[in-house]
Design a protein around this motif. Structure first.
Motif, PDB file in Angstrom:
ATOM      1  N   VAL A 192      56.797  57.650  26.410  1.00 53.79           N
ATOM      2  CA  VAL A 192      55.651  56.800  26.201  1.00 53.79           C
ATOM      3  C   VAL A 192      54.503  57.258  27.080  1.00 53.79           C
ATOM      4  CG1 VAL A 192      54.739  54.328  26.581  1.00 53.79           C
ATOM      5  CG2 VAL A 192      57.095  55.005  25.543  1.00 53.79           C
ATOM      6  N   TYR A 193      53.302  57.411  26.465  1.00 53.62           N
ATOM      7  CA  TYR A 193      52.204  57.783  27.308  1.00 53.62           C
ATOM      8  C   TYR A 193      51.173  56.659  27.180  1.00 53.62           C
ATOM      9  CZ  TYR A 193      48.065  60.435  29.113  1.00 53.62           C
ATOM     10  OH  TYR A 193      47.113  60.839  29.850  1.00 53.62           O
ATOM     11  N   THR A 194      50.797  56.029  28.213  1.00 55.08           N
ATOM     12  CA  THR A 194      49.938  54.729  27.855  1.00 55.08           C
ATOM     13  C   THR A 194      48.281  55.225  28.534  1.00 55.08           C
ATOM     14  OG1 THR A 194      50.274  53.922  30.452  1.00 55.08           O
ATOM     15  CG2 THR A 194      51.673  53.047  28.355  1.00 55.08           C
ATOM     16  N   HIS A 195      47.414  54.575  27.870  1.00 58.55           N
ATOM     17  CA  HIS A 195      45.959  54.968  28.292  1.00 58.55           C
ATOM     18  C   HIS A 195      45.325  53.609  28.822  1.00 58.55           C
ATOM     19  CE1 HIS A 195      42.156  57.495  28.114  1.00 58.55           C
ATOM     20  NE2 HIS A 195      41.726  56.121  27.961  1.00 58.55           N
ATOM     21  N   LEU A 196      45.451  53.119  29.994  1.00 63.96           N
ATOM     22  CA  LEU A 196      44.989  51.682  30.388  1.00 63.96           C
ATOM     23  C   LEU A 196      43.800  51.923  31.103  1.00 63.96           C
ATOM     24  CD1 LEU A 196      48.375  50.550  31.630  1.00 63.96           C
ATOM     25  CD2 LEU A 196      47.530  50.213  29.189  1.00 63.96           C
ATOM     26  N   HIS A 197      43.036  50.923  30.659  1.00 60.34           N
ATOM     27  CA  HIS A 197      41.658  50.559  31.368  1.00 60.34           C
ATOM     28  C   HIS A 197      41.845  49.238  32.245  1.00 60.34           C
ATOM     29  CE1 HIS A 197      39.644  52.948  28.003  1.00 60.34           C
ATOM     30  NE2 HIS A 197      39.978  53.810  29.362  1.00 60.34           N
ATOM     31  N   ILE A 198      41.140  49.191  33.299  1.00 57.75           N
ATOM     32  CA  ILE A 198      41.195  47.939  34.178  1.00 57.75           C
ATOM     33  C   ILE A 198      39.788  47.434  34.779  1.00 57.75           C
ATOM     34  CG2 ILE A 198      41.448  49.170  36.310  1.00 57.75           C
ATOM     35  CD1 ILE A 198      43.584  47.079  37.144  1.00 57.75           C
ATOM     36  N   THR A 199      39.760  46.401  34.623  1.00 62.34           N
ATOM     37  CA  THR A 199      38.530  45.689  35.441  1.00 62.34           C
ATOM     38  C   THR A 199      38.972  44.766  36.629  1.00 62.34           C
ATOM     39  OG1 THR A 199      36.923  45.935  33.212  1.00 62.34           O
ATOM     40  CG2 THR A 199      36.389  44.363  35.072  1.00 62.34           C
ATOM     41  N   CYS A 200      38.554  44.668  37.594  1.00 67.45           N
ATOM     42  CA  CYS A 200      39.076  44.007  38.711  1.00 67.45           C
ATOM     43  C   CYS A 200      38.048  43.358  39.395  1.00 67.45           C
ATOM     44  CB  CYS A 200      40.253  44.511  39.433  1.00 67.45           C
ATOM     45  SG  CYS A 200      40.067  46.067  39.942  1.00 67.45           S
ATOM     46  N   SER A 201      37.993  42.512  40.553  1.00 67.34           N
ATOM     47  CA  SER A 201      37.015  42.086  41.330  1.00 67.34           C
ATOM     48  C   SER A 201      37.438  41.744  42.631  1.00 67.34           C
ATOM     49  CB  SER A 201      36.256  40.954  40.763  1.00 67.34           C
ATOM     50  OG  SER A 201      37.020  39.599  40.748  1.00 67.34           O
ATOM     51  N   ASN A 202      36.727  41.763  43.639  1.00 67.29           N
ATOM     52  CA  ASN A 202      37.084  41.551  45.084  1.00 67.29           C
ATOM     53  C   ASN A 202      36.414  40.052  45.432  1.00 67.29           C
ATOM     54  OD1 ASN A 202      34.387  41.621  45.451  1.00 67.29           O
ATOM     55  ND2 ASN A 202      34.396  43.722  46.649  1.00 67.29           N
ATOM     56  N   VAL A 203      36.662  39.668  46.586  1.00 64.00           N
ATOM     57  CA  VAL A 203      36.282  38.337  47.003  1.00 64.00           C
ATOM     58  C   VAL A 203      35.000  37.894  46.881  1.00 64.00           C
ATOM     59  CG1 VAL A 203      38.635  38.182  48.373  1.00 64.00           C
ATOM     60  CG2 VAL A 203      36.521  38.971  49.471  1.00 64.00           C
ATOM     61  N   LYS A 204      34.173  39.285  46.902  1.00 66.87           N
ATOM     62  CA  LYS A 204      32.736  38.858  46.776  1.00 66.87           C
ATOM     63  C   LYS A 204      32.127  38.900  45.272  1.00 66.87           C
ATOM     64  CE  LYS A 204      31.782  41.773  50.903  1.00 66.87           C
ATOM     65  NZ  LYS A 204      30.968  42.768  51.440  1.00 66.87           N
ATOM     66  N   GLY A 205      33.168  38.963  44.549  1.00 62.16           N
ATOM     67  CA  GLY A 205      32.663  38.841  43.061  1.00 62.16           C
ATOM     68  C   GLY A 205      32.244  40.158  42.379  1.00 62.16           C
ATOM     69  N   GLN A 206      32.358  41.341  43.225  1.00 60.94           N
ATOM     70  CA  GLN A 206      31.987  42.551  42.673  1.00 60.94           C
ATOM     71  C   GLN A 206      32.932  43.203  41.593  1.00 60.94           C
ATOM     72  OE1 GLN A 206      31.576  44.229  46.621  1.00 60.94           O
ATOM     73  NE2 GLN A 206      29.683  44.509  46.278  1.00 60.94           N
ATOM     74  N   THR A 207      32.786  43.463  40.667  1.00 62.18           N
ATOM     75  CA  THR A 207      33.820  44.122  39.632  1.00 62.18           C
ATOM     76  C   THR A 207      33.970  45.675  39.608  1.00 62.18           C
ATOM     77  OG1 THR A 207      32.115  44.118  38.061  1.00 62.18           O
ATOM     78  CG2 THR A 207      33.492  41.983  38.184  1.00 62.18           C
ATOM     79  N   PHE A 208      34.943  46.255  39.486  1.00 56.24           N
ATOM     80  CA  PHE A 208      35.169  47.583  39.338  1.00 56.24           C
ATOM     81  C   PHE A 208      36.196  47.889  38.363  1.00 56.24           C
ATOM     82  CE2 PHE A 208      34.948  45.953  43.656  1.00 56.24           C
ATOM     83  CZ  PHE A 208      34.024  46.860  44.394  1.00 56.24           C
ATOM     84  N   GLY A 209      36.091  48.936  37.353  1.00 54.03           N
ATOM     85  CA  GLY A 209      36.637  49.375  36.341  1.00 54.03           C
ATOM     86  C   GLY A 209      37.056  50.931  36.271  1.00 54.03           C
ATOM     87  N   GLY A 210      37.873  51.184  35.346  1.00 53.27           N
ATOM     88  CA  GLY A 210      38.037  52.538  35.113  1.00 53.27           C
ATOM     89  C   GLY A 210      39.642  52.476  34.726  1.00 53.27           C
ATOM     90  N   HIS A 211      40.185  53.853  34.907  1.00 56.48           N
ATOM     91  CA  HIS A 211      41.584  53.977  34.396  1.00 56.48           C
ATOM     92  C   HIS A 211      42.725  53.459  35.151  1.00 56.48           C
ATOM     93  CE1 HIS A 211      39.692  57.297  31.885  1.00 56.48           C
ATOM     94  NE2 HIS A 211      40.644  56.728  31.134  1.00 56.48           N
ATOM     95  N   LEU A 212      43.619  52.903  34.817  1.00 55.12           N
ATOM     96  CA  LEU A 212      44.807  52.326  35.642  1.00 55.12           C
ATOM     97  C   LEU A 212      45.962  53.199  35.512  1.00 55.12           C
ATOM     98  CD1 LEU A 212      46.103  50.076  37.180  1.00 55.12           C
ATOM     99  CD2 LEU A 212      46.933  49.053  35.181  1.00 55.12           C
ATOM    100  N   ASN A 213      46.344  54.140  36.493  1.00 56.13           N
ATOM    101  CA  ASN A 213      47.387  54.845  36.700  1.00 56.13           C
ATOM    102  C   ASN A 213      48.634  54.348  37.318  1.00 56.13           C
ATOM    103  OD1 ASN A 213      45.714  57.290  35.602  1.00 56.13           O
ATOM    104  ND2 ASN A 213      44.785  57.297  37.393  1.00 56.13           N
ATOM    105  N   LYS A 214      48.304  53.561  38.208  1.00 54.70           N
ATOM    106  CA  LYS A 214      49.389  52.684  38.834  1.00 54.70           C
ATOM    107  C   LYS A 214      48.896  51.755  39.660  1.00 54.70           C
ATOM    108  CE  LYS A 214      50.135  55.744  43.081  1.00 54.70           C
ATOM    109  NZ  LYS A 214      51.052  56.095  43.969  1.00 54.70           N
ATOM    110  N   ALA A 215      49.525  50.375  40.023  1.00 50.16           N
ATOM    111  CA  ALA A 215      49.086  49.317  40.645  1.00 50.16           C
ATOM    112  C   ALA A 215      49.988  48.598  41.397  1.00 50.16           C
ATOM    113  CB  ALA A 215      48.384  48.302  39.602  1.00 50.16           C
TER     114      ALA A 215
END
Length: 66
Positions: free
Chosen positions: A11-34
């Protein structure tokens, strides 16, 4: 068993993620591991059909094999 995306029979997954910090700033990109320490809400859309991938040594990425 055929899956929607394989690489070398696995299985090969291609996952994108959007997350934010406590200041409400958001970050996005590929999710390789978490690592999740408290909570995580995840939505994964499964697309019908099969697409294999192969590693192209010339450019160093996994490409679709239609």
């Amino acid at each position: 068993t055929r899956r929607s995306s394989d690489l070398n029979g696995e299985v090969y997954t291609h996952l994108h993620i959007t997350c934010s910090n406590v200041k409400g700033q958001t970050f996005g990109g590929h999710l390789n591991k978490a690592f999740v320490s408290t909570t995580c809400e995840m939505i994964i859309n499964i697309i019908e059909g099969c697409v294999d991938r192969f590693y192209d040594e010339e450019i160093g990425v996994n490409l679709f094999k239609f």
